[in-house]
Scaffold this motif. Structure first.
Motif, PDB file in Angstrom:
ATOM      1  N   HIS A 180      51.247  37.469  50.276  1.00 42.97           N
ATOM      2  CA  HIS A 180      50.902  36.098  50.890  1.00 42.97           C
ATOM      3  C   HIS A 180      50.800  35.907  52.189  1.00 42.97           C
ATOM      4  O   HIS A 180      51.001  35.036  53.081  1.00 42.97           O
ATOM      5  N   SER A 181      50.717  37.155  53.097  1.00 46.57           N
ATOM      6  CA  SER A 181      50.735  37.057  54.577  1.00 46.57           C
ATOM      7  C   SER A 181      49.287  36.848  55.410  1.00 46.57           C
ATOM      8  O   SER A 181      49.231  36.859  56.284  1.00 46.57           O
ATOM      9  N   GLY A 182      48.419  37.169  54.556  1.00 45.98           N
ATOM     10  CA  GLY A 182      46.879  36.504  54.993  1.00 45.98           C
ATOM     11  C   GLY A 182      45.971  36.361  53.787  1.00 45.98           C
ATOM     12  O   GLY A 182      46.399  36.402  52.720  1.00 45.98           O
ATOM     13  N   PRO A 183      44.855  36.474  54.166  1.00 47.31           N
ATOM     14  CA  PRO A 183      43.738  36.531  52.987  1.00 47.31           C
ATOM     15  C   PRO A 183      43.932  37.506  52.092  1.00 47.31           C
ATOM     16  O   PRO A 183      44.338  38.648  52.504  1.00 47.31           O
ATOM     17  N   TRP A 184      43.581  37.248  50.918  1.00 49.14           N
ATOM     18  CA  TRP A 184      43.836  38.327  49.689  1.00 49.14           C
ATOM     19  C   TRP A 184      42.884  39.431  50.002  1.00 49.14           C
ATOM     20  O   TRP A 184      43.516  40.815  49.684  1.00 49.14           O
ATOM     21  N   SER A 185      41.852  39.224  50.508  1.00 52.70           N
ATOM     22  CA  SER A 185      41.163  40.594  50.744  1.00 52.70           C
ATOM     23  C   SER A 185      41.670  41.528  51.746  1.00 52.70           C
ATOM     24  O   SER A 185      41.230  42.522  51.781  1.00 52.70           O
ATOM     25  N   GLU A 186      42.523  40.957  52.530  1.00 61.59           N
ATOM     26  CA  GLU A 186      43.104  41.908  53.451  1.00 61.59           C
ATOM     27  C   GLU A 186      44.396  42.464  53.254  1.00 61.59           C
ATOM     28  O   GLU A 186      45.147  43.026  53.970  1.00 61.59           O
ATOM     29  N   VAL A 187      45.061  42.159  52.130  1.00 63.31           N
ATOM     30  CA  VAL A 187      46.177  42.658  51.538  1.00 63.31           C
ATOM     31  C   VAL A 187      46.179  44.179  51.588  1.00 63.31           C
ATOM     32  O   VAL A 187      45.201  44.462  50.541  1.00 63.31           O
ATOM     33  N   GLY A 188      46.879  44.966  51.821  1.00 63.15           N
ATOM     34  CA  GLY A 188      46.792  46.411  51.455  1.00 63.15           C
ATOM     35  C   GLY A 188      46.947  46.773  50.174  1.00 63.15           C
ATOM     36  O   GLY A 188      47.847  46.175  49.553  1.00 63.15           O
TER      37      GLY A 188
END
Length: 408
Positions: free
Chosen positions: A57-65
């Protein structure tokens, strides 16, 4: 074989922890190793899960590693194994959360652990009284039987419903007929009689069966009138809790819908009750997703379009569906925002013709999808869906390698 499975998991976990270390997740790695050591440390496992959750939840889901999604699955696996003996519901929830939110690296390990815990006797369960069960069965049957009278249905449907062009209805046509007359022409069609052999057609009518198979499992649901409303939200609840909400449909803001969820990947037993229709192989079809749509009467999916060919199977209950051709997209005023660009600003239940005048007299076709029907929806065709009763539908999206002549 079991030893090979353990060794395989160990290798995957070791590689994952190296990746997480490379991303600076030293605290996560320390907690994960502590959770896995010896008899295990539940507090360390919970701490690792919380750290991974924060990364998701640190940023947009598409950018989660991908590594952090796998790390979350690993932490869920540790929590489940450490809780399995004393808190079965918490163990099952951890595994479901790993399946829903985690990556694919440890999916087989999550599923194997889930199968083992599910197979163990529950013990200490509270038996429901016969009267309570009978009442639940009756409410379930009544929910499935709502709005069979067309006069009653028209009272809750958008203006002009069922007064225009009807979707053509065919009975169990061959794949060749489907391809020639509908797929290649990008024309919607209802196909009846094609899924009568599915076990789901009888098994899912028994609410006790659904509770037995899925009652303790955690699922994501949508709460609110529909996803474009300001009070819309998402929750994670057990399947049994979701079934309880079926009876509370008076307030639109509390309407609960299990919508576009890959339920059959998560709960394998339910996937055994259905089959991929042959029609999904049209054009050299490659199945993209298989999703569940399950909820009480009154659930609405607003006017939108999807990128793939779609066979919508109506397993339980009835739905009203309105369709607009892809060629008139601009007259349906798509949202400008990227996330909603496939959704119309026109609310068919409360049309504002001053703001959206071009939508007033557009040609459409519609239908009531009956229990046991399949509906073919071509790519980019706009569709609005309203449940007339308790409804369980399954959508099969596929991508074709051979495109219809009208496709770009």
């Amino acid at each position: 074989m079991a030893s090979a499975g353990v060794e395989g998991e160990a290798e995957r976990v070791a590689a994952l922890l190296r990746d997480i270390t490379g991303e600076g997740g030293f605290a996560f790695v320390a907690s994960a190793e502590k959770a896995a050591a010896g008899t295990g440390d539940l507090r360390a496992a919970e701490a690792a899960r919380e750290m991974a959750w924060e990364q998701l939840h640190s940023g947009p889901w598409s950018e989660v590693g991908a590594a952090w999604r796998d790390a979350y699955a690993l932490a869920c696996l540790h929590v489940a194994r450490l809780r399995a003996g004393g808190d079965r519901p918490a163990a099952l929830k951890a595994l479901d959360m790993g399946l829903i939110m985690g990556g694919n690296l440890l999916r087989a390990d999550l599923e194997a652990t889930l199968a083992r815990i599910s197979a163990e006797p529950c013990g200490g369960g509270r038996e429901e009284g016969a009267g309570a069960v009978d009442e639940e069965d009756q409410r379930w049957r009544e929910g499935l039987d709502r709005n069979r009278d067309i006069t009653d249905a028209l009272k809750i449907l958008p203006a002009k419903s069922l007064s225009s062009k009807k979707v053509e209805r065919r009975s169990h046509i061959t794949l060749e007929e489907f391809i020639c007359n509908y797929f290649l022409r990008e024309s919607p069609v209802i196909i009846s009689g094609a899924i009568d052999h599915w076990p789901a057609r009888t098994k899912w009518k028994d609410i006790k069966y659904l509770k037995k198979i899925a009652g303790d499992r955690t699922v994501p649901v949508e709460v609110g009138k529909n996803y474009v409303c300001s009070d819309w939200k998402q929750e994670l609840i057990t399947f049994s809790q979701f079934l309880e909400r079926m009876w509370s449909t008076d307030c639109p803001s509390n309407l609960t819908y299990l919508a576009q969820h890959p339920l059959f990947e998560q709960i394998k037993e339910l996937s055994e009750d259905l089959m991929v229709p042959d029609y999904c192989y049209a054009g050299g079809g490659e199945l993209q997703s298989l999703n569940a749509w399950f909820g009480p009467h009154g659930t609405v999916t607003p006017l939108h379009h999807d990128p793939h060919h779609n066979i919508l199977a109506q397993v339980l209950g009835r739905k009203y569906i309105r369709l607009y051709a892809a060629s008139i997209s601009e007259d349906l005023y798509p949202h400008a925002e990227t996330m909603l660009s496939n959704t119309s600003q026109v609310d068919l239940d409360n049309m504002d013709l001053e703001e959206f005048p071009r939508a007033e007299n557009l040609e459409f076709m519609d239908c009531i999808l009956e229990e046991g029907d399949l509906l073919y929806i071509p790519p980019k065709w706009w569709h609005y869906v309203r449940s007339l009763s308790t409804s369980f539908s399954v959508s099969f999206w596929w991508r074709a390698t051979v495109q219809p002549s009208g496709s770009s």
